[in-house]
Scaffold this motif. Structure first.
Motif, PDB file in Angstrom:
ATOM      1  N   ILE A  29       0.864  -1.177   0.000  1.00 17.88           N
ATOM      2  CA  ILE A  29       0.000   0.000   0.000  1.00 17.88           C
ATOM      3  C   ILE A  29       0.899   1.225   0.000  1.00 17.88           C
ATOM      4  CG2 ILE A  29      -1.870   1.220   1.147  1.00 17.88           C
ATOM      5  CD1 ILE A  29      -2.642  -1.576   0.229  1.00 17.88           C
ATOM      6  N   ILE A  30       0.893   1.978  -1.100  1.00 17.20           N
ATOM      7  CA  ILE A  30       1.802   3.134  -1.202  1.00 17.20           C
ATOM      8  C   ILE A  30       1.136   4.443  -0.793  1.00 17.20           C
ATOM      9  CG2 ILE A  30       3.146   2.050  -3.023  1.00 17.20           C
ATOM     10  CD1 ILE A  30       1.719   4.005  -4.986  1.00 17.20           C
ATOM     11  N   GLY A  31      -0.179   4.402  -0.553  1.00 16.54           N
ATOM     12  CA  GLY A  31      -0.851   5.628  -0.152  1.00 16.54           C
ATOM     13  C   GLY A  31      -2.303   5.408   0.202  1.00 16.54           C
ATOM     14  N   LYS A  32      -2.824   6.287   1.080  1.00 10.27           N
ATOM     15  CA  LYS A  32      -4.237   6.292   1.464  1.00 10.27           C
ATOM     16  C   LYS A  32      -4.680   7.745   1.413  1.00 10.27           C
ATOM     17  CE  LYS A  32      -2.889   4.576   5.266  1.00 10.27           C
ATOM     18  NZ  LYS A  32      -2.890   4.217   6.704  1.00 10.27           N
ATOM     19  N   VAL A  33      -5.613   8.069   0.537  1.00  7.74           N
ATOM     20  CA  VAL A  33      -6.033   9.455   0.376  1.00  7.74           C
ATOM     21  C   VAL A  33      -7.544   9.560   0.556  1.00  7.74           C
ATOM     22  CG1 VAL A  33      -4.108   9.971  -1.154  1.00  7.74           C
ATOM     23  CG2 VAL A  33      -6.283   9.231  -2.136  1.00  7.74           C
ATOM     24  N   SER A  34      -8.006  10.779   0.865  1.00  5.18           N
ATOM     25  CA  SER A  34      -9.420  10.974   1.182  1.00  5.18           C
ATOM     26  C   SER A  34     -10.156  11.878   0.200  1.00  5.18           C
ATOM     27  CB  SER A  34      -9.562  11.555   2.595  1.00  5.18           C
ATOM     28  OG  SER A  34      -8.897  12.809   2.688  1.00  5.18           O
ATOM     29  N   ASN A  35      -9.450  12.427  -0.793  1.00  6.49           N
ATOM     30  CA  ASN A  35     -10.130  13.281  -1.767  1.00  6.49           C
ATOM     31  C   ASN A  35      -9.397  13.248  -3.112  1.00  6.49           C
ATOM     32  OD1 ASN A  35      -8.092  15.522  -1.862  1.00  6.49           O
ATOM     33  ND2 ASN A  35      -8.709  15.767   0.282  1.00  6.49           N
ATOM     34  N   GLY A  36     -10.013  13.853  -4.111  1.00  3.29           N
ATOM     35  CA  GLY A  36      -9.472  13.796  -5.456  1.00  3.29           C
ATOM     36  C   GLY A  36      -8.134  14.482  -5.629  1.00  3.29           C
ATOM     37  N   ASN A  37      -7.961  15.635  -4.983  1.00  4.48           N
ATOM     38  CA  ASN A  37      -6.693  16.354  -5.116  1.00  4.48           C
ATOM     39  C   ASN A  37      -5.529  15.546  -4.567  1.00  4.48           C
ATOM     40  OD1 ASN A  37      -7.982  18.512  -6.294  1.00  4.48           O
ATOM     41  ND2 ASN A  37      -8.141  19.707  -4.406  1.00  4.48           N
ATOM     42  N   GLU A  38      -5.738  14.939  -3.414  1.00  4.91           N
ATOM     43  CA  GLU A  38      -4.692  14.096  -2.824  1.00  4.91           C
ATOM     44  C   GLU A  38      -4.387  12.906  -3.729  1.00  4.91           C
ATOM     45  OE1 GLU A  38      -6.160  12.964   0.987  1.00  4.91           O
ATOM     46  OE2 GLU A  38      -5.751  14.912   1.914  1.00  4.91           O
ATOM     47  N   MET A  39      -5.441  12.343  -4.325  1.00  8.34           N
ATOM     48  CA  MET A  39      -5.252  11.194  -5.203  1.00  8.34           C
ATOM     49  C   MET A  39      -4.369  11.552  -6.389  1.00  8.34           C
ATOM     50  SD  MET A  39      -8.114   8.950  -7.266  1.00  8.34           S
ATOM     51  CE  MET A  39      -8.500  10.326  -8.370  1.00  8.34           C
ATOM     52  N   TYR A  40      -4.671  12.670  -7.045  1.00  7.74           N
ATOM     53  CA  TYR A  40      -3.879  13.069  -8.215  1.00  7.74           C
ATOM     54  C   TYR A  40      -2.437  13.384  -7.835  1.00  7.74           C
ATOM     55  CZ  TYR A  40      -7.844  13.172 -11.412  1.00  7.74           C
ATOM     56  OH  TYR A  40      -8.910  12.810 -12.207  1.00  7.74           O
ATOM     57  N   ASP A  41      -2.234  13.948  -6.648  1.00  9.16           N
ATOM     58  CA  ASP A  41      -0.865  14.236  -6.193  1.00  9.16           C
ATOM     59  C   ASP A  41      -0.045  12.951  -6.103  1.00  9.16           C
ATOM     60  OD1 ASP A  41      -1.300  16.946  -6.027  1.00  9.16           O
ATOM     61  OD2 ASP A  41      -1.725  16.943  -3.869  1.00  9.16           O
ATOM     62  N   VAL A  42      -0.664  11.898  -5.562  1.00  9.75           N
ATOM     63  CA  VAL A  42       0.040  10.619  -5.440  1.00  9.75           C
ATOM     64  C   VAL A  42       0.246   9.987  -6.813  1.00  9.75           C
ATOM     65  CG1 VAL A  42      -0.021   8.282  -4.487  1.00  9.75           C
ATOM     66  CG2 VAL A  42      -0.816  10.203  -3.106  1.00  9.75           C
ATOM     67  N   LEU A  43      -0.769  10.039  -7.651  1.00 11.56           N
ATOM     68  CA  LEU A  43      -0.651   9.432  -8.980  1.00 11.56           C
ATOM     69  C   LEU A  43       0.496  10.044  -9.777  1.00 11.56           C
ATOM     70  CD1 LEU A  43      -4.397   9.138 -10.125  1.00 11.56           C
ATOM     71  CD2 LEU A  43      -2.915   7.328  -9.256  1.00 11.56           C
TER      72      LEU A  43
END
Length: 210
Positions: A29-43
């Motif tokens: 598991i490389i990340g756990k995010v709670s919203n779209g902005n956080e998701m795109y930052d990790v991607l």
């Protein structure tokens, strides 16, 4: 080692998925995010092999985001793990590029099975959905067959109409103009073989796939 990103605004869901693979040597598991902005930052910084995403993730429109992800990060395999049942969203998610669609009511063993299959490059559909699709192919009047003929954008418009959204609201949500929304409504009326908006919404709510 298969890398996984979890994008869900429910803390218990994120923790639950992590616990499934806590002792696994095959998944990280490389990340756990709670919203779209956080998701795109990790991607953008650490692209995972598998993305497990809630359809109603804050700050994004789920189906539109799915199409964007598949376009910008084509190698990612996406599993939609949503609070919405499969009735209206499973096929639209698969059409938009998801490798699996699971409602959060499924047993943990089902989620794990789906993750493992998708990680290997497969697509996961539950038995009921697979059977319904197979049966639908034999009957041109079957509602599932009608639904399969809709484009991803038509399905988005249909879902928003069914939730009570007006043309203006749909146009804003999908970043299109109201005239285009009207065009999609006309297409939906024709493809689903109904004469008015009320019947269209009723038809959409009868399109049960699982």
């Amino acid at each position: 080692m298969t890398t996984v990103l979890i994008a869900d605004h429910h803390p218990i869901t994120r923790k639950g998925i992590v616990s499934l693979f806590r002792h696994s040597e095959d998944y990280e598991i490389i990340g756990k995010v709670s919203n779209g902005n956080e998701m795109y930052d990790v991607l953008k910084s650490n692209t995972p092999d598998v993305l497990i995403m809630e359809l109603d993730l804050p700050q994004i429109n789920g189906i539109m985001a799915l199409r964007t992800i598949k376009k910008e990060f084509s190698g990612i395999k996406v599993i939609i793990f949503s609070s919405h049942p499969e009735e209206m969203y499973a096929l639209s998610a698969i059409k938009a590029g998801a490798s699996a669609y699971l409602a959060k009511t499924v047993p943990t063993k089902t989620l794990k099975k789906a993750i493992e299959r998708v990680a290997r490059g497969g697509i996961y559909l539950n038995d009921n959905l697979t059977q319904q699709l197979a049966n639908g192919n034999a009957n041109e009047n079957n509602m599932v067959v009608k639904y399969k003929k809709l484009s991803s954008r038509e399905i988005e418009v249909l879902n928003l109409l069914s939730s009570g959204k007006r043309n203006k609201d749909i146009a804003t949500t999908l970043s299109i103009n109201e005239k285009t929304v009207s065009t999609y409504k006309t297409r939906l009326l024709k493809k689903l073989k109904v004469d008015n908006l009320a019947d269209l919404i009723h038809q959409s709510r009868l399109l049960h796939i699982s």
